[in-house]
Scaffold this motif. Structure first.
Motif, short mmCIF file in Angstrom:
data_model
loop_
_atom_site.label_atom_id
_atom_site.label_comp_id
_atom_site.label_asym_id
_atom_site.label_seq_id
_atom_site.Cartn_x
_atom_site.Cartn_y
_atom_site.Cartn_z
N ASP A 58 0.86 -0.98 0.10
CA ASP A 58 -0.05 -0.05 -0.05
C ASP A 58 0.80 1.17 0.13
O ASP A 58 2.10 1.18 0.05
CB ASP A 58 -1.04 0.00 1.08
CG ASP A 58 -0.42 0.42 2.80
OD1 ASP A 58 0.73 0.48 2.37
OD2 ASP A 58 -1.20 0.84 3.44
N ARG A 59 0.34 2.41 0.13
CA ARG A 59 1.03 3.65 -0.10
C ARG A 59 2.06 4.01 1.11
O ARG A 59 2.82 4.61 1.13
CB ARG A 59 -0.09 4.91 -0.14
CG ARG A 59 -0.66 5.08 1.11
CD ARG A 59 -1.78 6.00 0.87
NE ARG A 59 -1.30 7.49 0.48
CZ ARG A 59 -1.51 7.97 -0.76
NH1 ARG A 59 -2.42 7.52 -1.76
NH2 ARG A 59 -1.14 9.40 -0.90
N ASN A 60 1.77 3.16 2.09
CA ASN A 60 2.87 3.41 3.40
C ASN A 60 3.94 2.24 3.38
O ASN A 60 4.23 1.92 4.47
CB ASN A 60 1.84 3.37 4.65
CG ASN A 60 0.90 4.52 4.55
OD1 ASN A 60 1.49 5.90 4.48
ND2 ASN A 60 -0.53 4.34 4.80
N GLU A 120 3.65 -0.51 -5.72
CA GLU A 120 3.18 0.20 -4.70
C GLU A 120 1.75 0.89 -5.26
O GLU A 120 1.77 1.59 -6.12
CB GLU A 120 3.95 1.31 -3.92
CG GLU A 120 3.37 2.22 -2.88
CD GLU A 120 4.34 3.34 -2.41
OE1 GLU A 120 3.96 3.95 -1.61
OE2 GLU A 120 5.56 3.13 -3.16
N HIS A 157 -1.90 3.41 -4.53
CA HIS A 157 -2.53 4.40 -3.70
C HIS A 157 -3.08 4.11 -2.46
O HIS A 157 -3.44 4.92 -1.61
CB HIS A 157 -3.16 5.43 -4.74
CG HIS A 157 -2.55 6.19 -5.80
ND1 HIS A 157 -1.86 7.40 -5.39
CD2 HIS A 157 -2.23 6.01 -6.88
CE1 HIS A 157 -1.35 7.87 -6.13
NE2 HIS A 157 -1.52 7.10 -7.44
N ASP A 216 -4.73 3.14 0.88
CA ASP A 216 -3.99 3.05 2.40
C ASP A 216 -4.79 2.04 3.15
O ASP A 216 -6.13 2.04 3.41
CB ASP A 216 -4.48 4.38 2.69
CG ASP A 216 -3.63 4.60 4.32
OD1 ASP A 216 -4.17 3.97 5.21
OD2 ASP A 216 -2.98 5.57 4.39
N GLY A 272 -5.77 9.01 -7.32
CA GLY A 272 -5.46 7.71 -6.56
C GLY A 272 -6.54 6.92 -5.70
O GLY A 272 -7.14 7.78 -5.09
N LEU A 290 -7.79 5.64 -2.74
CA LEU A 290 -7.21 5.39 -1.22
C LEU A 290 -8.01 4.15 -0.58
O LEU A 290 -7.42 3.61 0.26
CB LEU A 290 -7.74 6.80 -0.77
CG LEU A 290 -6.97 8.07 -1.05
CD1 LEU A 290 -7.39 9.07 -0.21
CD2 LEU A 290 -5.57 8.10 -1.03
N LYS A 300 0.60 3.46 -7.95
CA LYS A 300 1.39 4.55 -7.49
C LYS A 300 2.74 4.62 -7.84
O LYS A 300 3.49 5.49 -8.37
CB LYS A 300 1.00 4.79 -5.96
CG LYS A 300 1.80 6.16 -5.49
CD LYS A 300 1.74 6.26 -4.13
CE LYS A 300 2.24 7.57 -3.63
NZ LYS A 300 2.30 7.78 -2.07
N SER A 301 3.43 3.50 -7.87
CA SER A 301 4.87 3.37 -8.14
C SER A 301 5.26 2.08 -8.46
O SER A 301 4.54 0.98 -7.96
CB SER A 301 5.85 4.06 -7.05
OG SER A 301 5.85 3.44 -5.97
N GLU A 348 1.48 10.89 7.27
CA GLU A 348 2.02 10.94 5.93
C GLU A 348 2.92 12.17 5.92
O GLU A 348 4.06 11.71 5.56
CB GLU A 348 1.02 10.78 4.98
CG GLU A 348 0.63 9.20 4.50
CD GLU A 348 0.12 9.41 3.22
OE1 GLU A 348 -0.14 10.34 2.58
OE2 GLU A 348 -0.48 8.04 2.76
#
Length: 628
Positions: free
Chosen positions: A72-74, A247, A249, A251, A278, A280, A481-482, A617
C-alpha cells in the motif's frame, strides 16, 4: 590299391590356405567395418550422440520467477509469496497411475475434491512433463512418509513452491483480486515459453491487470537425473527475473476503516485523492478470503460463497450498478447553469409535487408538504426534487446526457481498475434501441433526480465527485502509485484520455461546491447533523435510491417493507472544501436514509484522512527528507 584312393595333400593344403585367406579377408573386412562404424560414432557423430546421451541423463527444467509483491502507499504488504510443500506427479514418468494414486492415498490424506481436481487437470491440455499437483500444504510427517516410500513412487515428487498469500485477505480481496491455477483457456493465450514453469496467473483485480509486470521472466536449470527421473544434481542454472514490486495508492488504514464503518452491512465505499486520482480505499462488503482461491477452492466452500444471499463474491464498488438518486444533483446543477436551463437566482414554488400537465401525473417530492420557495442552492442543500424535475424538463435528455458523460457516467473511466462496469447513462438512441420506444418527457423528469433508467457504480459516483472537487479537472482513477524497478509509472499506466470540463463561467464550480457545503453546514442542509462541529468545511450530497416503485398515491413506510426491499442509502462528498484531499462515495444497500446512514460513514472517512492519516504521512515524509 587304386591310385585315386590316395589323398592329395598338396591340393588339400592349397584349398585350406585359400579358405583361410578368404576368412582372414572377411574378418579384416568386418573389423574394418566395425572400426569405420566406431570412428563414425565416436568421432564424426560424437556431438550428436553426446547430446542424445545427455538427454537421457541431463534435463532442462524451467524455474518459475517469484511473483512481484504488492504494497500500500505506506509500505504495508498486501500480497506476498509463502513457501508451500505439495506432492506432484509427472504423468509421463508414472508407470501405473491408478496404483500410484492408491499408494499415495494410503500415505496421505487426499480428499475426494483433491482427487477430482487432479483427474480434471490430468485430462486437460498441458505442457509435456508438467508436474501436476495432487495436494498442497503437506505436513512434516507427510513429507517424511513420502521420503521413506520414495523408491516405490516413480514420477512422484515433493515440490516446494512459492504460493501467493494475502495477509489482509477479506479487506483487500475485491481490490487486489487473486491468482489461481492456469486453466485451459489461459494456457492458449499466454506465452508458453515465459510461463513454462508457472502454475499461477492473475484472475482478477490488480493481480490480473498487472500480470505481465508482476509475473517476471522464467529461468532454467540443467539437472542430472537417474533412470527413474530423480534429480541428482544441478549442472547449470540461469536464474529467473523476479516480477516487479508495485506500490498502490490504497491506504490499508482507510481500507480497514471502511470495512469497519460498514459493519457487516451490504455496501461499498470508494475514496479518491482528487489531485492524483489515486484510489485510497476500494471497499466492498461483505468480502471473502482470497487465499481460498489460490490453490483451488473446494466445491462446498465455493457453493457457500456463490449461494449466499449477501453475495460476498460480488464487487459492489466496481460492478454494483445502482440508481444514483439525488447524489447527481450537484452535477446536474452545473449542467443547468452552464446550459442556461436555470440561473443562480431563479426560484420556484415547491408544493410537494410536480406535473408536466395540469391534469397529468404527479411526481412527488421526498418532503410531502414541499419546500416552499427555493432557489438552486436551496434545492441542492435541501435536496428539493421539484426544482430538479423542472430543470431536467427544461434541459431535456440530450443536454443532461452531454454534461453527465463529461463527469464519467456511462463509461469505465478508470486507468487500471480491472472489471469496472460502465453503468447506464440513458439517451434517446439507447431507449429506442433497447425498448423500441421514443424518449418521453417523463423519462427526463425521472432522470433529473437520478432515477428511471440511469444506473451508476460507487466508483463512478466517486469519480464524478472528484472531478467536481477539482473544479472540472480530470484525474482518472488509478490504483498504481509506483513501480519498484526500472520502469516508471507512466510506462505502465494506460494513457489518460479525458479532457478537463470547460464551462462558460468557471465560477459555476465554486457555486456547486458551496451548494454542497450547505448540505453539510447549512441551517436546512440534509446532512447538517453530520457536518456539525467539524474542524474543517466539507461538501456533500445525500441520496436515496428506490429498490422498487411505489404507486402514484402510495406512501413509503420503511417498517412495513422487508429489509432487502428498503431504499439504498447514498452519499457523495469531498473535503476540505477549498483544498480537497479526499472524495468519497458511500452506498449502504437497503440502508434507508442517505443522511442518517451513509453520510456519517463519509464523515468518519473524512476525519480519519484529514485529521489523522494525512498528517502522519506528512510527518513521515518530513522525517525521511531529514534523514536524507
Amino acid at each position: 590299391m587304386p591310385w585315386g584312393e590316395f589323398k592329395d595333400t598338396v591340393a588339400e593344403r592349397r584349398l585350406f590356405q585359400r579358405r583361410t585367406v578368404v576368412m582372414l579377408v572377411l574378418v579384416f573386412v568386418m573389423l574394418g567395418l566395425l572400426v569405420a562404424r566406431m570412428y563414425q560414432l565416436q568421432v564424426v557423430e560424437h556431438d550428436v550422440y553426446t547430446t542424445l546421451s545427455d538427454k537421457n541423463r541431463v534435463q532442462v527444467q524451467s524455474v518459475s520467477p517469484p511473483r512481484g509483491l504488492i504494497y500500500d502507499r505506506n509500505g504495508e504488504l498486501l500480497a506476498e509469496n509463502r513457501p508451500v510443500f505439495s506432492v506432484t506427479l509427472v504423468p509421463e514418468r508414472v508407470g501405473n497411475m491408478d496404483e500410484t494414486l492408491a499408494k499415495l492415498q494410503q500415505l496421505l490424506e487426499v480428499s475426494e475434491e483433491d482427487m477430482e481436481r487432479f483427474q480434471r487437470r490430468l485430462e486437460e491440455r498441458r505442457r509435456p512433463f508438467q508436474e501436476l499437483p495432487l495436494r498442497y500444504d503437506l505436513t512434516e510427517q507427510e513429507i517424511a512418509r513420502l521420503a521413506v516410500h520414495r523408491h516405490e513412487l516413480p514420477g512422484v515428487e515433493v515440490a516446494a513452491e512459492l504460493v501467493r498469500y494475502y495477509p489482509h485477505s477479506e479487506l483487500t480481496a475485491h481490490a487486489l483480486g487473486y491468482v489461481g491455477r492456469i486453466n485451459r483457456q489461459e494456457l492458449q493465450r499466454i506465452d508458453p515459453v515465459n510461463y513454462a514453469g508457472t502454475n499461477y496467473i492473475g484472475k482478477s483485480g490488480v493481480e490480473r491487470f498487472y500480470e505481465e509486470l508482476l509475473h517476471g521472466e522464467v529461468g532454467y536449470q540443467h539437472v542430472e537425473t537417474n533412470a527413474r527421473g530423480r534429480t541428482l544434481r544441478v549442472l547449470e542454472r540461469q536464474n529467473p527475473v523476479p516480477g516487479e514490486n508495485i506500490e498502490l495508492h490504497m491506504d490499508l488504514r482507510l481500507q480497514r476503516l471502511a470495512h469497519k464503518l460498514l459493519d457487516g452491512r451490504r455496501g461499498a465505499i470508494v475514496a479518491i485523492e482528487p489531485s492524483t486520482g489515486g484510489l485510497l480505499a476500494l471497499a466492498s462488503v461483505p468480502g471473502f478470503d482470497a487465499n481460498l482461491f489460490v490453490t483451488g477452492i473446494g466445491v462446498d466452500a465455493y457453493r457457500e460463497l456463490r449461494d449466499s444471499l449477501d453475495k460476498p463474491l460480488f464487487n459492489r464498488a466496481l460492478r454494483g450498478q445502482y440508481p444514483p438518486g439525488s447524489t447527481i444533483k450537484p452535477m446536474l446543477a452545473v449542467a443547468g447553469l452552464d446550459s442556461g436551463a436555470t440561473t443562480r437566482d431563479k426560484t420556484i414554488w415547491d408544493p410537494g409535487y410536480f406535473q408536466l400537465k395540469n391534469s397529468g401525473r404527479r411526481w412527488r417530492d421526498w418532503k410531502r408538504s414541499g419546500h416552499g420557495w427555493v432557489d438552486l442552492k436551496d434545492s441542492v442543500a435541501q435536496s428539493c426534487d421539484i426544482y430538479f424535475y423542472e430543470m431536467a424538463t427544461e434541459m431535456g435528455v440530450d443536454t443532461m446526457h452531454h454534461y453527465l458523460s463529461q463527469f464519467g457516467f456511462g463509461e469505465d473511466a478508470t486507468l487500471d481498475v480491472s472489471g469496472a462496469m460502465s453503468g447506464l447513462l440513458p439517451s434517446r438512441d439507447w431507449k429506442r434501441a433497447v425498448h423500441s420506444q421514443p424518449w418521453y418527457p417523463g423519462d427526463s423528469v425521472n432522470m433529473g433526480i437520478g432515477q428511471g433508467f440511469m444506473l451508476a457504480t460507487p466508483l463512478q459516483l466517486a469519480t464524478a465527485t472528484s472531478v467536481l472537487a477539482n473544479r472540472g479537472n480530470w484525474a482518472e482513477p488509478r490504483l498504481l502509485k509506483s513501480v519498484q524497478g526500472d520502469r516508471s509509472v507512466d510506462e505502465v499506466l494506460p494513457e489518460a484520455t479525458h479532457q478537463s470540463i470547460s464551462l462558460k463561467d468557471p465560477d459555476t464550480w465554486a457555486f456547486a461546491a458551496d451548494a454542497m457545503a450547505e448540505v453539510m453546514h447549512g441551517a436546512k442542509g440534509t446532512a447538517r447533523r453530520v457536518g456539525r462541529n467539524a474542524a474543517y468545511r466539507m461538501a456533500g450530497k445525500t441520496g436515496t435510491a428506490q429498490v422498487f416503485s411505489l404507486a402514484e398515491d402510495e406512501e413509503y413506510d420503511e417498517e412495513e417493507v422487508r429489509e432487502r426491499l428498503r431504499d439504498h442509502a447514498l452519499f457523495v462528498g469531498f473535503a476540505p472544501l477549498d483544498n480537497p484531499q479526499i472524495a468519497v462515495a458511500v452506498i449502504v444497500e437497503n440502508g434507508g436514509s442517505g443522511s442518517g446512514t451513509a453520510a456519517p460513514v463519509a464523515r468518519a472517512m473524512f476525519d480519519a484522512w484529514i485529521l489523522e492519516y494525512s498528517q502522519q504521512e506528512s510527518l513521515a515524509a518530513l522525517g525521511q527528507e531529514t534523514n536524507n
